[in-house]
Motif scaffolding. Structure first.
Motif, mmCIF file in Angstrom:
data_model
loop_
_atom_site.group_PDB
_atom_site.id
_atom_site.type_symbol
_atom_site.label_atom_id
_atom_site.label_comp_id
_atom_site.label_asym_id
_atom_site.label_seq_id
_atom_site.Cartn_x
_atom_site.Cartn_y
_atom_site.Cartn_z
ATOM 1 N N GLU A 278 0.832 -1.258 0.011
ATOM 2 C CA GLU A 278 -0.113 0.037 -0.169
ATOM 3 C C GLU A 278 0.756 1.217 0.066
ATOM 4 O O GLU A 278 0.573 2.237 -0.480
ATOM 5 C CB GLU A 278 -1.012 -0.117 1.147
ATOM 6 N N ARG A 281 2.173 1.769 -3.441
ATOM 7 C CA ARG A 281 1.318 2.340 -4.445
ATOM 8 C C ARG A 281 1.209 3.965 -4.128
ATOM 9 O O ARG A 281 0.712 4.482 -4.937
ATOM 10 C CB ARG A 281 -0.005 1.606 -4.312
ATOM 11 N N GLU A 282 0.819 4.261 -2.728
ATOM 12 C CA GLU A 282 0.553 5.563 -2.276
ATOM 13 C C GLU A 282 1.755 6.457 -2.987
ATOM 14 O O GLU A 282 1.383 7.751 -3.545
ATOM 15 C CB GLU A 282 0.445 5.693 -0.950
ATOM 16 N N ASN A 283 3.104 5.987 -2.792
ATOM 17 C CA ASN A 283 4.041 6.895 -3.504
ATOM 18 C C ASN A 283 4.133 6.802 -4.642
ATOM 19 O O ASN A 283 4.189 8.074 -5.379
ATOM 20 C CB ASN A 283 5.486 6.091 -2.804
ATOM 21 N N LYS A 286 1.286 9.502 -5.713
ATOM 22 C CA LYS A 286 1.762 10.743 -5.437
ATOM 23 C C LYS A 286 2.705 11.219 -6.322
ATOM 24 O O LYS A 286 2.735 12.433 -7.101
ATOM 25 C CB LYS A 286 2.562 10.750 -4.069
#
Length: 329
Positions: A278, A281-283, A286
């Motif tokens: 997770e 994926r968030e990085n 962003k």
């Protein structure tokens, strides 16, 4: 991405006379038309073009989208992508006054087109964007053609980017890349999977062999940082009297490289889904958002209003922001 600057003048290079095949064209929303005829969009004359064609008697005839070789290349590649992606692309929902637009209330010196197709639910496609811009300037004209196919967060595979920026009849800047979505230095396996195993760098090497080619570097350090190490970022200058040679190069070596790059992307990226933690994926999300937002800030908000005026520019930028999934600044 979506560059709106006139490319810097390139040094003159010797030209060659080689024959290359012509690509079969497919109609874009804006295309070359006969004097006094309306441009066709989906079989109908758009209200934007009808309004712009009704110039007052004695007024200067409004500018039209001219046909240049790199637009034919873009149309052929867009057709290839659409045929391969099929139902994974939704129909275009771009409003008519953005699908075709021009400066000066219809009588200006700049004309453009924009088409955006979002990805269908459950697919890896975020959007496919095609755009064309033609703007008369004191010493000639600038013609810009873009084809972007961006993926969503279900995969970390690179985006596809192709842009041609022609600032004179004898010179052009080409930007071709599988746009990375991770920090390449931190992810050597990403380099191996998408750039080494696919041998994508061979296309750059072939274009570099052209005697008329030299490296192109954006003035923006941020823009430079977004491209991969295998990106084709070239300025092609055929020198005085080299109009025919440039057209041959665009239809030949550049079209071949662009098609090969798109085929690699379709085979190795478009259908690839990725297992990611997770945080990873968030990085990635962003990073995608920063690249998209900065692209609009650097290239569009500072240049499009000067070419088309604030009202037209606001409509077009808003539609691109919607496609990019970024908030209005």
């Amino acid at each position: 991405m979506l560059q709106l600057r006139s490319p810097p003048p390139a040094t003159s290079s010797p030209s060659s006379a080689v024959s290359f095949p012509t690509l079969a064209p497919r109609l874009l929303p804006l295309r070359r038309r006969r004097r006094g005829a309306g441009s066709q969009l989906g079989g109908k004359t758009s209200s934007a073009v009808r309004a712009s064609s009704a110039a007052a008697p004695g007024a200067t005839e409004p500018e039209v989208m001219v046909e240049v070789a790199h637009r034919e290349v873009a149309r052929a590649l867009a057709s290839l992508a659409e045929a391969r992606l099929g139902a994974r692309l939704l129909p275009s929902a771009v409003p008519p006054d953005v699908a075709e637009f021009r400066s000066g209330g219809g009588a200006g010196n700049a004309v453009g087109s924009l088409d955006v197709r979002r990805g269908a639910p459950g697919s890896t496609i975020d959007f496919m964007l095609q755009s064309s811009l033609h703007c008369k300037v004191p010493n000639g004209a600038i013609d810009i053609t873009s084809l972007l196919i961006f993926l969503n967060a279900s995969t970390d595979a690179p985006h596809f980017l192709m842009e041609f920026i022609q600032g004179s009849p004898t010179s052009i800047v080409v930007l071709l890349d599988l746009l990375p979505r991770k920090d390449l230095a931190l992810h050597p396996e990403y380099i191996e999977r998408y750039y080494e195993n696919t041998q994508v760098d061979k296309q750059r090497e072939k274009v570099e062999e052209l005697p008329q080619a030299r490296p192109y570097r954006s003035r923006s350090l941020f823009v430079r940082s977004t491209f991969s190490l295998t990106a084709i970022l070239m300025s092609i200058d055929c020198g005085q009297g080299g109009e025919g040679t440039l057209e041959e190069i665009v239809r030949g070596q550049l079209a071949t490289a662009a098609r090969a790059l798109l085929q690699i992307w379709l085979d190795s990226c478009a259908d690839h889904t990725s297992e990611m933690e997770e945080g990873e994926r968030e990085n990635m999300i962003k990073r995608d958002q920063i690249v998209r937002s900065k692209s609009i800030e650097v290239d569009l908000t500072s240049n499009l209003p000067r070419m088309f005026g604030p009202d037209v520019a606001d409509r077009v930028i808003a539609e691109i922001q919607k496609a990019f999934g970024v908030q209005e600044a």
